[in-house]
Write a protein that holds these residues in place. Sequence first.
Motif, PDB file in Angstrom:
ATOM      1  N   LEU A 147      24.530  -8.235  -4.324  1.00  0.00           N
ATOM      2  CA  LEU A 147      25.937  -8.538  -4.056  1.00  0.00           C
ATOM      3  C   LEU A 147      26.155  -8.923  -2.591  1.00  0.00           C
ATOM      4  O   LEU A 147      26.863  -9.894  -2.295  1.00  0.00           O
ATOM      5  CB  LEU A 147      26.811  -7.340  -4.428  1.00  0.00           C
ATOM      6  CG  LEU A 147      28.308  -7.514  -4.222  1.00  0.00           C
ATOM      7  CD1 LEU A 147      28.819  -8.638  -5.118  1.00  0.00           C
ATOM      8  CD2 LEU A 147      29.025  -6.224  -4.514  1.00  0.00           C
ATOM      9  N   LEU A 171      27.553 -12.574  -1.194  1.00  0.00           N
ATOM     10  CA  LEU A 171      28.719 -12.667  -0.314  1.00  0.00           C
ATOM     11  C   LEU A 171      28.388 -13.372   1.004  1.00  0.00           C
ATOM     12  O   LEU A 171      29.152 -14.224   1.475  1.00  0.00           O
ATOM     13  CB  LEU A 171      29.289 -11.273  -0.050  1.00  0.00           C
ATOM     14  CG  LEU A 171      29.957 -10.599  -1.253  1.00  0.00           C
ATOM     15  CD1 LEU A 171      30.368  -9.176  -0.884  1.00  0.00           C
ATOM     16  CD2 LEU A 171      31.138 -11.399  -1.732  1.00  0.00           C
ATOM     17  N   ALA A 203      29.858 -17.018   2.224  1.00  0.00           N
ATOM     18  CA  ALA A 203      30.501 -17.133   3.533  1.00  0.00           C
ATOM     19  C   ALA A 203      29.812 -18.198   4.383  1.00  0.00           C
ATOM     20  O   ALA A 203      30.486 -18.984   5.061  1.00  0.00           O
ATOM     21  CB  ALA A 203      30.473 -15.785   4.249  1.00  0.00           C
ATOM     22  N   THR A 223      27.092 -20.798  -5.722  1.00  0.00           N
ATOM     23  CA  THR A 223      27.349 -19.383  -5.972  1.00  0.00           C
ATOM     24  C   THR A 223      26.924 -18.993  -7.382  1.00  0.00           C
ATOM     25  O   THR A 223      26.310 -17.941  -7.582  1.00  0.00           O
ATOM     26  CB  THR A 223      28.835 -19.065  -5.767  1.00  0.00           C
ATOM     27  OG1 THR A 223      29.214 -19.457  -4.445  1.00  0.00           O
ATOM     28  CG2 THR A 223      29.113 -17.588  -5.963  1.00  0.00           C
TER      29      THR A 223
END
Length: 69
Positions: free
Chosen positions: A4, A8, A12, A28
């Motif tokens: 996870l 992330l 970003a 993603t």
Amino acid sequence: MFELIFILVFVATLLVTGITMLSVFLATGFAFAIMLLLGMVGAVIKLIPWLIVIAIGIWFFKNYVHGHR
């Protein structure tokens, strides 16, 4: 949890570099699929010792405890 955090940070990084939203969504999704697959492989590798113990227990039960009828 590591997967996870990776996703992330990956999202970003893509957003900061100025890539289009479609590319961010596709990347993603691809990263999520790869991390999901690798997470499942890691879980199986963690469970291998227990699977071996269960297999030996079943073999022992069939051959020595549950006599031939």
